[in-house]
Write an enzyme that holds these catalytic residues in place. Structure first.
Site, PDB file in Angstrom:
ATOM      1  N   SER A  51      37.572  83.072  33.969  1.00 33.11           N
ATOM      2  CA  SER A  51      36.868  82.195  34.212  1.00 33.11           C
ATOM      3  C   SER A  51      35.426  82.724  35.047  1.00 33.11           C
ATOM      4  O   SER A  51      35.698  83.462  35.932  1.00 33.11           O
ATOM      5  CB  SER A  51      37.318  81.348  35.107  1.00 33.11           C
ATOM      6  OG  SER A  51      38.337  80.566  34.345  1.00 33.11           O
ATOM      7  N   HIS A  71      33.978  76.862  37.673  1.00 27.21           N
ATOM      8  CA  HIS A  71      34.499  75.726  38.238  1.00 27.21           C
ATOM      9  C   HIS A  71      34.927  75.995  39.711  1.00 27.21           C
ATOM     10  O   HIS A  71      34.724  77.095  40.140  1.00 27.21           O
ATOM     11  CB  HIS A  71      35.822  75.400  37.201  1.00 27.21           C
ATOM     12  CG  HIS A  71      36.703  76.551  37.270  1.00 27.21           C
ATOM     13  ND1 HIS A  71      37.551  76.885  38.321  1.00 27.21           N
ATOM     14  CD2 HIS A  71      36.948  77.320  36.365  1.00 27.21           C
ATOM     15  CE1 HIS A  71      38.142  77.750  37.954  1.00 27.21           C
ATOM     16  NE2 HIS A  71      38.129  78.184  36.727  1.00 27.21           N
ATOM     17  N   ASP A 108      36.216  88.027  18.599  1.00 31.04           N
ATOM     18  CA  ASP A 108      36.211  89.262  18.632  1.00 31.04           C
ATOM     19  C   ASP A 108      37.534  90.044  18.548  1.00 31.04           C
ATOM     20  O   ASP A 108      38.540  89.831  19.169  1.00 31.04           O
ATOM     21  CB  ASP A 108      35.577  89.834  19.966  1.00 31.04           C
ATOM     22  CG  ASP A 108      35.224  91.235  20.019  1.00 31.04           C
ATOM     23  OD1 ASP A 108      36.205  92.225  20.017  1.00 31.04           O
ATOM     24  OD2 ASP A 108      34.019  91.862  20.029  1.00 31.04           O
TER      25      ASP A 108
END
Length: 342
Positions: free
Chosen positions: A299, A161, A284
């Site tokens: 991110s 992004h 996980d």
């Protein structure tokens, strides 16, 4: 008015996998890239100076806000004062000091369109300097994760992004930028309603990459090959090769070590325009214990499925940090390609 990328990165039924490798974006050649997953320091210097707020200036005639009175709005990007181009807060301050209380022409961009206003700074009764009463931002810096590196071109993509201003939520216009080697020093664990974040230290002895594009689908540039030494390239999956089910992400949550963690692609969204192409859930146990799921700074963490790069982590759900969104790798590479054409 510095801000961190951690702040800028705020919250932020599948078909079967194809039996044959298919090209990205209709190309006859399958693209091979290195899934990276390393946290890096990112610095961005804006093309122009963004107005992020206003404040009253005490003057001989009372409290005034010249920047607002002349028609400027939050999110406007100031590019010129009179005939002088301005890219930094210091350059604007120099122009105001030289012009004083005289009228001036301000050129700016608003939603990509040029505008021009006439303003008149006032002398602050507190310190005697001339001011417009605008809070400004000309740069940002922080931590993010590199998604992929192309061993043929040296290009990289990260974040999945754009880098947005934290006050106006607008994409920061890029003039120049760089990438620094980083080490993750601490993790603030995410909880419901309170997203976590990575904390890191940067090696400021020199840049290891150059930032050339800041887009809604990621940041792009070139990276030193030493950052991916020993890492192998994999195929980039096309959209129709991505399915719901088990996958892994590569992420760097301690020091400079990249580890692989299990996730599940729980949903695929058709034709997403904002880059939220899939929903993922962290399964996980090690990652859940360390971070609570997805945290700011992760991110860009590459998502792999069936040995292919399928996407990157982009956003976390505020109400459930174990879940978040991802962008397709295909979309990131197509965006990178279009930036090169521009």
């Amino acid at each position: 008015m510095a801000a961190t990328l951690a702040a800028a990165m705020l919250l932020g039924g599948g078909g079967a996998a194809a039996a044959e490798t298919e090209p990205v974006n209709g190309s006859s050649e399958v693209r091979m890239v290195v899934p990276v997953g390393r946290a890096v320091g990112i610095k961005l210097f804006s093309d122009g100076v963004m107005v992020v707020g206003f404040s009253q200036i005490p003057s001989a005639g009372g409290n005034v806000i010249p920047a607002r009175s002349c028609g400027l709005k939050e999110g406007d990007i100031i590019t010129h004062i009179n005939a002088a181009e301005v890219d930094t807060i210091e350059e604007i301050q120099d122009q105001l000091a030289a012009i004083g209380g005289e009228k001036m022409s301000i050129r700016a961009l608003r939603d990509g369109h040029a505008l021009q206003v006439t303003a008149q700074a006032v002398q602050c009764a507190t310190d005697g300097t001339y001011k417009l009463g605008a809070w400004l931002r000309d740069s940002m810096a922080g931590i993010g994760t590199v998604t992929y590196y192309d061993p043929v071109t040296g290009a990289f993509g990260a974040l999945g992004h754009g880098i947005n201003d934290v006050d106006t939520a607008q994409l920061m216009p890029l003039e120049t930028g760089g990438v620094l080697s980083a080490s993750v020093s601490d993790v603030k664990k995410g909880r419901r309603g309170a997203p976590g974040e990575l904390h890191g230290t940067f090696d400021q002895s020199g840049d290891v990459g150059t930032l050339t594009a800041n887009t809604a689908h990621g940041i792009f540039g070139t990276l030193d090959a030493s950052m991916v030494q020993g890492m192998d390239a994999v195929e980039v999956a096309g959209r129709n090769q991505v399915r719901t089910g088990k996958a892994v992400i590569c992420s760097n949550i301690s020091g400079d070590e990249v580890k692989t963690y299990e996730v599940e692609i729980s949903r695929l969204f058709p034709n997403s325009g904002d880059g939220r192409d899939m929903m993922i859930k962290v399964t996980d146990p090690e990652l859940l214990e360390a971070t609570g799921g997805i945290v700011q700074g992760m991110s860009g963490s590459p998502i792999l499925q069936d040995g292919r790069l399928v996407g990157a982590v982009t956003h976390v759900l505020v109400g459930d940090p174990t879940q978040g969104y991802g962008i397709l790798a295909e979309r990131m590479l197509n965006t990178e390609k279009s930036c090169k054409k521009d």
